[in-house]
Design a protein around this motif. Structure first.
Motif, PDB file in Angstrom:
ATOM      1  N   ALA A 192       0.568  -1.063   0.045  1.00  0.00           N
ATOM      2  CA  ALA A 192       0.019   0.285   0.239  1.00  0.00           C
ATOM      3  C   ALA A 192       0.872   1.109   0.264  1.00  0.00           C
ATOM      4  O   ALA A 192       1.554   1.532   1.177  1.00  0.00           O
ATOM      5  CB  ALA A 192      -1.124  -0.157   1.317  1.00  0.00           C
ATOM      6  N   HIS A 194       1.360   5.579  -0.225  1.00  0.00           N
ATOM      7  CA  HIS A 194       0.577   6.831   0.419  1.00  0.00           C
ATOM      8  C   HIS A 194       1.078   7.370  -0.217  1.00  0.00           C
ATOM      9  O   HIS A 194       2.790   7.933   0.015  1.00  0.00           O
ATOM     10  CB  HIS A 194       0.246   6.517   1.760  1.00  0.00           C
ATOM     11  CG  HIS A 194      -0.404   5.629   1.469  1.00  0.00           C
ATOM     12  ND1 HIS A 194      -2.348   5.210   1.812  1.00  0.00           N
ATOM     13  CD2 HIS A 194      -0.645   4.248   2.394  1.00  0.00           C
ATOM     14  CE1 HIS A 194      -2.077   4.116   2.729  1.00  0.00           C
ATOM     15  NE2 HIS A 194      -0.674   3.372   3.030  1.00  0.00           N
ATOM     16  N   TYR A 196       1.028  11.715   1.005  1.00  0.00           N
ATOM     17  CA  TYR A 196      -0.135  12.973   1.339  1.00  0.00           C
ATOM     18  C   TYR A 196       1.478  14.220   0.700  1.00  0.00           C
ATOM     19  O   TYR A 196       2.235  14.645   1.645  1.00  0.00           O
ATOM     20  CB  TYR A 196       1.042  12.581   2.894  1.00  0.00           C
ATOM     21  CG  TYR A 196       0.679  11.593   3.671  1.00  0.00           C
ATOM     22  CD1 TYR A 196      -0.589  10.777   4.237  1.00  0.00           C
ATOM     23  CD2 TYR A 196       1.361  10.014   3.393  1.00  0.00           C
ATOM     24  CE1 TYR A 196      -1.124   9.514   4.412  1.00  0.00           C
ATOM     25  CE2 TYR A 196       1.168   9.066   3.928  1.00  0.00           C
ATOM     26  CZ  TYR A 196      -0.002   9.023   4.279  1.00  0.00           C
ATOM     27  OH  TYR A 196      -0.296   7.723   5.293  1.00  0.00           O
ATOM     28  N   ILE A 210      -3.969   9.987   7.587  1.00  0.00           N
ATOM     29  CA  ILE A 210      -5.189   8.674   7.247  1.00  0.00           C
ATOM     30  C   ILE A 210      -5.373   8.455   9.222  1.00  0.00           C
ATOM     31  O   ILE A 210      -4.969   8.571  10.074  1.00  0.00           O
ATOM     32  CB  ILE A 210      -3.530   7.170   7.459  1.00  0.00           C
ATOM     33  CG1 ILE A 210      -3.301   7.031   6.099  1.00  0.00           C
ATOM     34  CG2 ILE A 210      -5.175   5.893   7.879  1.00  0.00           C
ATOM     35  CD1 ILE A 210      -2.688   5.434   5.514  1.00  0.00           C
ATOM     36  N   HIS A 213      -5.817   3.194  12.826  1.00  0.00           N
ATOM     37  CA  HIS A 213      -6.487   1.811  12.211  1.00  0.00           C
ATOM     38  C   HIS A 213      -5.835   0.846  12.133  1.00  0.00           C
ATOM     39  O   HIS A 213      -4.788   1.351  13.215  1.00  0.00           O
ATOM     40  CB  HIS A 213      -6.594   2.069  10.767  1.00  0.00           C
ATOM     41  CG  HIS A 213      -5.647   1.975  10.017  1.00  0.00           C
ATOM     42  ND1 HIS A 213      -4.740   3.439   9.847  1.00  0.00           N
ATOM     43  CD2 HIS A 213      -4.661   0.909   9.607  1.00  0.00           C
ATOM     44  CE1 HIS A 213      -3.805   3.231   8.857  1.00  0.00           C
ATOM     45  NE2 HIS A 213      -4.168   1.857   8.949  1.00  0.00           N
ATOM     46  N   ASP A 215      -4.051  -3.397  10.816  1.00  0.00           N
ATOM     47  CA  ASP A 215      -3.798  -3.540   9.265  1.00  0.00           C
ATOM     48  C   ASP A 215      -4.202  -4.999   9.675  1.00  0.00           C
ATOM     49  O   ASP A 215      -3.819  -5.582  10.588  1.00  0.00           O
ATOM     50  CB  ASP A 215      -2.177  -3.251   9.810  1.00  0.00           C
ATOM     51  CG  ASP A 215      -1.578  -2.013   8.865  1.00  0.00           C
ATOM     52  OD1 ASP A 215      -2.312  -1.333   8.824  1.00  0.00           O
ATOM     53  OD2 ASP A 215      -0.792  -1.795   8.752  1.00  0.00           O
ATOM     54  N   VAL A 222       6.668  -1.232   7.592  1.00  0.00           N
ATOM     55  CA  VAL A 222       6.526   0.393   6.546  1.00  0.00           C
ATOM     56  C   VAL A 222       7.731   0.885   6.418  1.00  0.00           C
ATOM     57  O   VAL A 222       9.051   1.024   7.191  1.00  0.00           O
ATOM     58  CB  VAL A 222       5.623   1.483   7.574  1.00  0.00           C
ATOM     59  CG1 VAL A 222       5.143   2.734   6.979  1.00  0.00           C
ATOM     60  CG2 VAL A 222       4.677   0.268   7.725  1.00  0.00           C
ATOM     61  N   LEU A 229       4.614   9.042  10.413  1.00  0.00           N
ATOM     62  CA  LEU A 229       3.776   7.810  11.149  1.00  0.00           C
ATOM     63  C   LEU A 229       3.765   8.086  13.009  1.00  0.00           C
ATOM     64  O   LEU A 229       4.569   8.099  13.008  1.00  0.00           O
ATOM     65  CB  LEU A 229       3.708   6.368  10.508  1.00  0.00           C
ATOM     66  CG  LEU A 229       4.001   5.144  11.430  1.00  0.00           C
ATOM     67  CD1 LEU A 229       2.021   4.714  10.852  1.00  0.00           C
ATOM     68  CD2 LEU A 229       4.603   4.107  10.288  1.00  0.00           C
ATOM     69  N   HIS A 270      -2.113   2.977  14.129  1.00  0.00           N
ATOM     70  CA  HIS A 270      -1.389   3.970  14.303  1.00  0.00           C
ATOM     71  C   HIS A 270      -1.937   4.588  13.497  1.00  0.00           C
ATOM     72  O   HIS A 270      -3.144   4.433  12.692  1.00  0.00           O
ATOM     73  CB  HIS A 270      -0.335   3.589  12.999  1.00  0.00           C
ATOM     74  CG  HIS A 270      -0.911   2.479  12.486  1.00  0.00           C
ATOM     75  ND1 HIS A 270      -1.256   1.027  12.333  1.00  0.00           N
ATOM     76  CD2 HIS A 270      -1.048   2.389  10.854  1.00  0.00           C
ATOM     77  CE1 HIS A 270      -1.910   0.500  11.468  1.00  0.00           C
ATOM     78  NE2 HIS A 270      -1.689   1.272  10.326  1.00  0.00           N
ATOM     79  N   VAL A 272      -1.492   8.542  10.500  1.00  0.00           N
ATOM     80  CA  VAL A 272      -0.502   9.601   9.527  1.00  0.00           C
ATOM     81  C   VAL A 272      -1.278  10.915   9.592  1.00  0.00           C
ATOM     82  O   VAL A 272      -2.481  10.990   9.973  1.00  0.00           O
ATOM     83  CB  VAL A 272      -0.513   8.686   8.280  1.00  0.00           C
ATOM     84  CG1 VAL A 272       0.723  10.058   7.798  1.00  0.00           C
ATOM     85  CG2 VAL A 272       0.058   7.539   8.626  1.00  0.00           C
ATOM     86  N   ARG A 280       5.001  13.733   1.919  1.00  0.00           N
ATOM     87  CA  ARG A 280       5.830  12.208   2.640  1.00  0.00           C
ATOM     88  C   ARG A 280       5.634  11.435   1.700  1.00  0.00           C
ATOM     89  O   ARG A 280       3.978  11.353   0.540  1.00  0.00           O
ATOM     90  CB  ARG A 280       5.289  12.472   3.610  1.00  0.00           C
ATOM     91  CG  ARG A 280       5.449  11.372   4.373  1.00  0.00           C
ATOM     92  CD  ARG A 280       4.703  11.025   5.597  1.00  0.00           C
ATOM     93  NE  ARG A 280       5.434   9.934   6.622  1.00  0.00           N
ATOM     94  CZ  ARG A 280       4.738   8.311   6.657  1.00  0.00           C
ATOM     95  NH1 ARG A 280       3.028   8.977   5.639  1.00  0.00           N
ATOM     96  NH2 ARG A 280       4.669   7.383   7.218  1.00  0.00           N
ATOM     97  N   SER A 282       4.617   6.954   1.802  1.00  0.00           N
ATOM     98  CA  SER A 282       5.013   5.418   2.791  1.00  0.00           C
ATOM     99  C   SER A 282       5.210   4.139   1.839  1.00  0.00           C
ATOM    100  O   SER A 282       3.818   4.427   0.842  1.00  0.00           O
ATOM    101  CB  SER A 282       4.378   5.636   3.496  1.00  0.00           C
ATOM    102  OG  SER A 282       3.199   5.716   3.327  1.00  0.00           O
ATOM    103  N   ALA A 284       3.574   0.777   2.874  1.00  0.00           N
ATOM    104  CA  ALA A 284       3.624  -0.641   4.009  1.00  0.00           C
ATOM    105  C   ALA A 284       3.386  -2.042   3.480  1.00  0.00           C
ATOM    106  O   ALA A 284       2.585  -2.013   2.140  1.00  0.00           O
ATOM    107  CB  ALA A 284       1.959   0.132   4.217  1.00  0.00           C
TER     108      ALA A 284
HETATM  109  O1  LIG Z   1       1.558   5.939   5.479  1.00  0.00           O
HETATM  110  C1  LIG Z   1       2.095   5.347   6.496  1.00  0.00           C
HETATM  111  O2  LIG Z   1       3.165   5.376   6.997  1.00  0.00           O
HETATM  112  C2  LIG Z   1       1.245   4.574   6.972  1.00  0.00           C
HETATM  113  C3  LIG Z   1       0.096   3.063   6.110  1.00  0.00           C
HETATM  114  C4  LIG Z   1      -0.066   2.869   6.832  1.00  0.00           C
HETATM  115  O3  LIG Z   1      -0.882   2.247   7.926  1.00  0.00           O
HETATM  116  C5  LIG Z   1      -1.578   1.349   6.098  1.00  0.00           C
HETATM  117  O4  LIG Z   1      -0.648   1.508   4.578  1.00  0.00           O
HETATM  118  O5  LIG Z   1      -2.063   0.700   5.858  1.00  0.00           O
END
Ligand SMILES: O=C(O)CCC(=O)C(=O)O
Ligand SMILES: [Fe+2]
Length: 342
Positions: A192, A194, A196, A210, A213, A215, A222, A229, A270, A272, A280, A282, A284
């Motif tokens: 996944a 992302h 931002y 985010i 939530h 996972d 990550v 995060l 966690h 974000v 940013r 990331s 995951a």
């Molecule tokens: O962007 C992040 O550091 C975390 C992303 C995340 O929590 C996820 O993809 O489940």
């Protein structure tokens, strides 16, 4: 590429807002509280103490950072670079992969919000299945040209690390080194990604990256281009901002590890937060058993004092659960809560 500073998403300078009501306004603790595991310790005489440190981190926090893994910095940077370039590009690839269908193995999605009558991008999201690589890589973005090569190399490397960490975690639970080993080798990996955008608002920034939530994985690893995060420390109920080191990776206990461990290791919650300093990116990487393989509480962890606390389930159940829960963002522990035997 010499520095992650060049990972800019220049055209994404939109503000992103989300109702401040969804934000958990908890205090932040000091950076040093996040456990760091030197993964080299799993080799040789220090294996036992390293496994015990991993167990402690999973039990007390649900997350830890990994130092001294074998993934070269060039591989980490290479993956972040193509992720950033994909999000930044104006190619047809985004259009081709854009979908609201959460069951698609490769899916691009743009999360937009109305801010004072104007549509703004809050977050860009790309998900793709990653293991076995040969089965999925041809569906991944074909642009930028190095995307498949760089992301493919990272996905294979991070999976090796995930298998090593999952093996150590099973040992830390007293289940033995071979527990679920074959199933994990044949398991599922989804990545996944992302992006931002920078938050343009002045302090306090009302927008949100985010929502909190956990996972749907055994573990998630990550990689981030810059800080953002935040992990909920279950003991103090405070958010810890994950310190950013260029080559460190963060491991989360996922929902399925909570099930296997009969709740000894709780899923990491966690979130974000929005970025005030930089854009940013990331990546995951979520690791679990194959899509139809049942995940069950380990028999050895069911006792008279600790009866079976979770129903058996598999990833397909989770995918079925998502659409009825709006599909995009699970809040906190929505899914794991449905598995708990009350
Ligand atoms: O962007 C992040 O550091 C975390 C992303 C995340 O929590 C996820 O993809 O489940
Ligand atoms: Fe997550």
């Amino acid at each position: 590429m010499s520095s992650l500073q060049s990972l800019r998403l220049a055209h994404l300078h939109h503000s992103h807002t989300k109702g401040a009501t969804t934000r958990h306004s908890l205090m932040r603790t000091s950076l040093s509280a996040v456990p760091v595991i030197d993964i080299r310790g799993l080799e040789g005489a220090s294996r036992f103490s390293t496994i015990s440190d991993i167990g402690k981190a999973c039990r007390e926090k649900g997350y830890f950072q990994v130092a001294n893994h074998n993934i070269p910095s060039s591989t980490l940077y290479g993956a972040l670079h193509v992720a950033s370039a994909f999000f930044d590009s104006e190619t047809d690839e985004k259009q081709r992969l854009m979908s609201d269908d959460i069951t698609k193995p490769v899916r691009f999605h743009m999360i937009k919000e109305m801010v004072i009558g104007e549509e703004k991008i809050q977050r860009l999201f790309l998900k793709h299945y990653a293991h076995p690589l040969e089965e999925w890589i041809h569906m991944w973005p074909s642009e930028p040209l190095e995307y498949r090569n760089n992301m493919g190399t990272y996905s294979v490397e991070v999976r090796k690390l995930a298998l090593q960490v999952m093996e150590a975690i099973m040992e830390s639970l007293g289940l033995g080194r071979g527990y679920l080993k074959n199933q994990m080798h044949d398991g599922f990996q989804v990545m996944a990604l992302h992006a931002y955008p920078l938050c343009e608002h002045t302090n306090p920034c009302p927008s949100f990256g985010i929502a909190p939530h956990s996972d749907y994985s055994i573990i998630t690893i990550v990689l981030q281009s810059s800080p953002g995060l935040e992990e909920l420390d279950p003991k103090t109920n405070t958010w810890e901002l994950l310190p950013h080191r260029y080559d460190s990776l963060c491991v989360h206990v996922g929902n399925y590890l909570e099930v296997i461990s009969n709740g000894l290791y709780k899923s990491a919650v966690h979130q974000v937060s929005s970025n005030r300093d930089s854009d940013r990116v990331s990546i995951a990487s979520l690791h679990s058993l194959s899509i139809d393989e049942q995940v069950c509480v380990a028999d050895k962890l069911i006792t008279e004092c600790t009866p079976k606390g979770y129903k058996d389930s598999n990833l397909r159940d989770f995918l079925r659960f998502l659409p009825i829960n709006k599909g995009q963002h699970l809040q906190c522990n929505d899914y794991i809560d449905t598995l708990k035997i009350k």
